[in-house]
Design a protein around this motif. Structure first.
Motif, mmCIF file in Angstrom:
data_model
loop_
_atom_site.group_PDB
_atom_site.id
_atom_site.type_symbol
_atom_site.label_atom_id
_atom_site.label_comp_id
_atom_site.label_asym_id
_atom_site.label_seq_id
_atom_site.Cartn_x
_atom_site.Cartn_y
_atom_site.Cartn_z
ATOM 1 N N ASP A 19 62.243 -24.212 24.873
ATOM 2 C CA ASP A 19 62.666 -24.824 25.643
ATOM 3 C C ASP A 19 62.195 -26.572 25.568
ATOM 4 N N HIS A 20 61.077 -26.444 24.580
ATOM 5 C CA HIS A 20 60.733 -27.496 23.993
ATOM 6 C C HIS A 20 61.469 -28.839 23.662
ATOM 7 N N PHE A 21 62.496 -28.113 22.791
ATOM 8 C CA PHE A 21 63.289 -28.731 22.073
ATOM 9 C C PHE A 21 64.691 -30.109 23.455
ATOM 10 N N ALA A 22 64.565 -29.144 24.279
ATOM 11 C CA ALA A 22 65.094 -30.032 25.854
ATOM 12 C C ALA A 22 64.292 -30.865 26.640
ATOM 13 N N MET A 23 62.592 -30.606 25.835
ATOM 14 C CA MET A 23 61.511 -31.795 26.496
ATOM 15 C C MET A 23 61.344 -33.264 26.118
ATOM 16 N N SER A 24 61.805 -33.195 24.586
ATOM 17 C CA SER A 24 61.602 -34.935 23.687
ATOM 18 C C SER A 24 63.125 -35.041 24.238
ATOM 19 N N GLU A 25 63.413 -36.141 24.316
ATOM 20 C CA GLU A 25 64.709 -36.718 24.567
ATOM 21 C C GLU A 25 64.955 -36.951 22.899
ATOM 22 N N ARG A 43 70.883 -23.133 24.247
ATOM 23 C CA ARG A 43 70.425 -24.059 22.983
ATOM 24 C C ARG A 43 71.246 -25.879 23.755
ATOM 25 N N ILE A 44 71.496 -25.623 25.072
ATOM 26 C CA ILE A 44 72.210 -27.188 25.362
ATOM 27 C C ILE A 44 70.438 -27.752 25.825
ATOM 28 N N ASP A 45 70.974 -29.084 24.731
ATOM 29 C CA ASP A 45 69.523 -29.994 24.433
ATOM 30 C C ASP A 45 69.327 -30.871 26.115
ATOM 31 N N SER A 46 68.350 -31.988 25.999
ATOM 32 C CA SER A 46 68.339 -32.936 26.864
ATOM 33 C C SER A 46 69.135 -33.212 27.809
ATOM 34 N N SER A 47 70.352 -33.462 27.580
ATOM 35 C CA SER A 47 71.025 -34.285 28.616
ATOM 36 C C SER A 47 71.112 -33.393 28.913
ATOM 37 N N GLY A 48 71.086 -31.729 28.777
ATOM 38 C CA GLY A 48 71.821 -31.220 30.058
ATOM 39 C C GLY A 48 73.256 -30.782 30.378
ATOM 40 N N LYS A 49 74.054 -31.073 28.983
ATOM 41 C CA LYS A 49 74.622 -30.730 28.707
ATOM 42 C C LYS A 49 75.699 -30.251 26.984
#
Length: 539
Positions: free
Chosen positions: A394-400, A452-458
Motif C-alpha cells: 500500500d506504500h506505493f499509493a501513499m506517496s503522490e 496495483r492501483i496508484d495514488s490517483s485511485g484510478k
C-alpha cells in the motif's frame, strides 16, 4: 477414542494456505492446536456437550494475519493522535490540528501523523510559523507520512533546546532558513531531539496505550506482529511493558522483537535469551541503511533526477555494515535492513553476501525492508542469497506518484515495488504495514498488491507486477511465519499447527477487488482463544 474439540469453525470458504483457493471445511481445535480438518460430519466425532460450534456460511476463514513490519509504541501513540492523511493543503492540515488540539485541552503535547505535502495544493513543505498561528503555546510534533521527518512548532523547538546554533545530529538534519533559523522541519535522527521529550509517557499511560493497540490489532484480524527497531524507540522499557502483559496473561497476540543491530552483540544475545517464549521473542536484529524517496534521503546508485547534486545518504558506512552483519550472522541472528533506494538495497545484499563468504552459507533468513527502487542487476540476488523481500504494497499509493517519479526519473521508475518480478525469481515475500506509517488493516496491503492501483485511485502502476489474491494472502500469513522461523507452527491451517485464525465477513475470492478494502474481521483467534468476535454466527 477421538479427542474432543473445544471449538469447531466451519465455512464454505476456508483458505488453508496449502491450496490456492478456499475449500469447504470444518476445523476442530483443542487447547491451542488444530486437531482435525474435514467435513461437518467428520467433526461429529470430535464434538461433545462442551464444544462451541461456529458456522460462518460463506465467510472466509484464513490463517491469522501476521504483520511482518511495524512499530508498536509509535503505533500506540498514533491511535490517539491526529491523522492528517486526508489533508489536501497546509490550511486544511492546520484546521485538523487545531480541532484536534481543542478536543484535547489537557494534553501537554499535540502529536500527529500522516501529512504529505506532495498531496497539498502548493506541494511545499510547511514551517513552524504556520503551526505557531494555531498552537502558539502548546508544543506540537507532526510526523510526515513516511515517519522520516517531522514538522514542529516554535514551542517544541524551545523545549528541545533547538535554535540557530544547534548542530545536526549524526544522520539527521535541522532544516534552517536563509537567516540560519530552524524552519520547523526535522529530518531523520533530528526528530529524536523532540521525541525524547514529547514521547515521555508514564507507565500507566503506556499500559493503557498498549491495551488499546492489542484490541485494535485483534479487531483487524492481526494475530502476530514484528516490532522492528526505530530510532525513537526505548527498547528495554517497551520490552518490559510487553513482558508485564505476558506475565499477566494479557498479551493477546504474538510479538516478534527485532532490536537494534549496532555492534553490541553481547546485549543482543542477552535480549535473545531473555525473550524467547511462544508469545514474545527476539527473532533477530534490525538497522537502517537509508531514508525515503520523497525528501531524497533514500540512498541511490545515481543522483536524484530532480536534484542531481545528491544521491541521498546512508546511516553508517559500508565497512560498519559489513562488520556488524558478519558478527551478528556468526551468532545466528537473522538481520533486517531498511533499504529503499537502489544503492541501499545493493549495500544490504553486499553485506549479506559478505557474511556468507566469511561465515559460510546457513539458513539465515535475512530480510530487506521496503525494497522500493531496485537496480535490475540485483533482482536475482534475493533468491540467490536467500534474502526475504519484506514489502508493504500500500506504500506505493501513499506517496503522490508524480512527486515520487520526479525524484527518481523514468528509467528507475520501471523498477518500483516489483513484487511479482521478485516472486518469480523464487524469492520469499512477506507483507506488513509499517504501522503507523500505514493503517494496521491487512486488507489495504492485499488490495494494493493484487490491483496495483496508484495514488490517483484510478491508474494501475505496472500491471505486470500484480500478484494473485492467493499469493497476497500467503505473503501475509506463511511469508512472515517463514521469516520468524515459525512456519512449522504458524502460517497455514493444518492439523498439528497452532490455532491462530482469522475470519472475514466475506469471501475475498468471490467479490470484486474494490470490495476487499471494505472487508471486516468477524472473529480473531490466537492460541485457540477467541480474542475478538463481531456478529459471529454461533450454534
Amino acid at each position: 477414542m477421538n479427542k474432543k474439540a473445544d471449538i469447531i469453525l466451519s465455512s464454505n470458504a476456508v483458505f488453508t494456505g496449502k491450496e490456492d483457493h478456499p475449500i469447504q471445511a470444518s476445523i476442530a481445535i483443542s487447547n491451542n492446536k488444530i486437531i482435525a480438518i474435514g467435513t461437518k460430519d467428520e467433526m461429529k466425532a470430535h464434538t461433545d456437550g462442551n464444544t462451541k460450534i461456529y458456522d460462518f456460511k460463506d465467510q472466509l476463514i484464513t490463517p491469522g494475519f501476521h504483520d511482518f513490519h511495524l512499530h508498536i509504541m509509535q503505533g500506540c501513540v498514533f491511535l490517539d493522535s491526529v491523522n492528517l492523511f486526508d489533508a489536501r493543503s497546509e490550511m486544511e492540515a492546520l484546521k485538523m490540528i487545531q480541532e484536534f488540539a481543542d478536543s484535547k485541552p489537557d494534553e501537554p503535547w499535540i502529536i500527529g501523523y500522516m501529512w504529505d505535502a506532495g498531496y497539498w495544493d502548493q506541494q511545499k513543505l510547511p514551517t513552524r510559523h504556520s503551526l505557531d498561528r494555531v498552537l502558539p503555546d502548546r508544543p506540537a510534533i507532526l510526523f510526515h507520512a513516511e515517519l522520516h521527518y517531522a514538522w514542529v512548532n516554535s514551542k517544541a523547538l524551545e523545549l528541545a533546546n533547538i535554535d540557530r546554533d544547534t548542530e545536526n545530529p549524526e544522520y539527521g538534519e535541522i532544516e534552517k532558513d536563509a537567516y540560519g533559523e530552524p524552519t520547523g522541519i526535522l529530518y531523520e535522527k533530528a526528530t529524536n531531539l523532540v521525541t525524547d521529550i514529547s514521547h515521555n509517557f508514564t507507565e500507566e499511560q503506556q499500559e493503557k496505550m498498549f491495551k488499546n493497540f492489542l484490541s485494535h490489532a485483534a479487531s483487524v484480524g492481526v494475530t502476530a506482529v514484528n516490532d522492528l527497531y526505530a530510532p525513537s524507540q526505548n527498547t528495554i522499557n517497551e520490552y518490559k511493558l510487553f513482558k508485564r502483559f505476558e506475565d499477566k496473561d494479557e498479551l493477546s497476540l504474538r510479538v516478534f522483537l527485532w532490536p537494534e543491530l549496532n555492534g553490541d552483540i553481547a546485549r543482543a544475545k542477552q535480549l535473545r535469551e531473555e525473550y524467547q517464549s511462544n508469545k514474545l521473542r527476539v527473532s533477530g536484529l534490525k538497522q537502517f541503511i537509508d531514508g525515503v524517496i520523497t525528501p531524497r534521503t533514500a540512498y541511490m546508485l545515481e543522483p536524484y533526477a530532480d536534484a542531481p547534486e545528491t544521491r541521498g545518504d546512508t546511516a553508517y558506512s559500508q565497512e560498519t555494515y559489513y562488520k556488524w552483519v558478519t558478527e551478528a550472522d556468526k551468532e545466528g541472528f537473522a538481520i533486517r535492513f531498511h533499504a529503499i533506494g537502489d544503492g541501499a538495497i545493493r549495500m544490504a545484499l553486499d553485506a549479506f553476501e559478505e557474511a556468507q563468504i566469511k561465515n559460510g552459507i546457513r539458513d539465515s533468513r535475512h530480510a530487506i525492508e521496503h525494497v522500493e527502487v531496485i537496480h535490475p542487476d540485483d533482482i536475482e540476488r534475493f533468491n540467490e542469497l536467500g534474502v526475504i523481500v519484506s514489502m508493504q504494497p500500500d506504500h506505493f499509493a501513499m506517496s503522490e506518484r508524480g512527486v515520487y517519479t520526479n525524484r527518481i526519473g523514468k528509467e528507475r521508475e520501471k523498477y518500483v515495488f516489483i513484487i511479482n518480478t521478485l516472486q518469480k525469481t523464487g524469492a520469499r515475500i512477506a507483507f506488513g504495514t509499517d504501522f503507523p506509517v500505514d493503517l494496521l488493516n491487512p486488507m489495504l496491503q492485499i488490495y494494493r498488491a493484487i490491483t496495483r492501483i496508484d495514488s490517483s485511485g484510478k491508474d494501475v502502476w505496472h500491471p505486470h507486477e500484480r500478484i494473485t489474491l492467493s499469493e497476497a494472502l500467503k505473503a501475509y500469513t506463511l511469508g512472515p511465519a517463514y521469516g520468524t522461523f515459525t512456519e512449522n507452527e504458524l502460517g497455514t491451517l493444518e492439523v498439528g499447527k497452532v490455532a491462530d485464525i482469522t475470519v472475514l465477513d466475506r469471501n475475498l475470492f468471490d467479490v470484486p477487488a474494490e470490495q476487499i478494502k471494505a472487508a471486516k474481521t468477524v472473529l480473531t483467534m490466537v492460541d485457540g482463544q477467541v480474542i475478538y468476535e463481531r456478529n459471529s454466527i454461533k450454534n
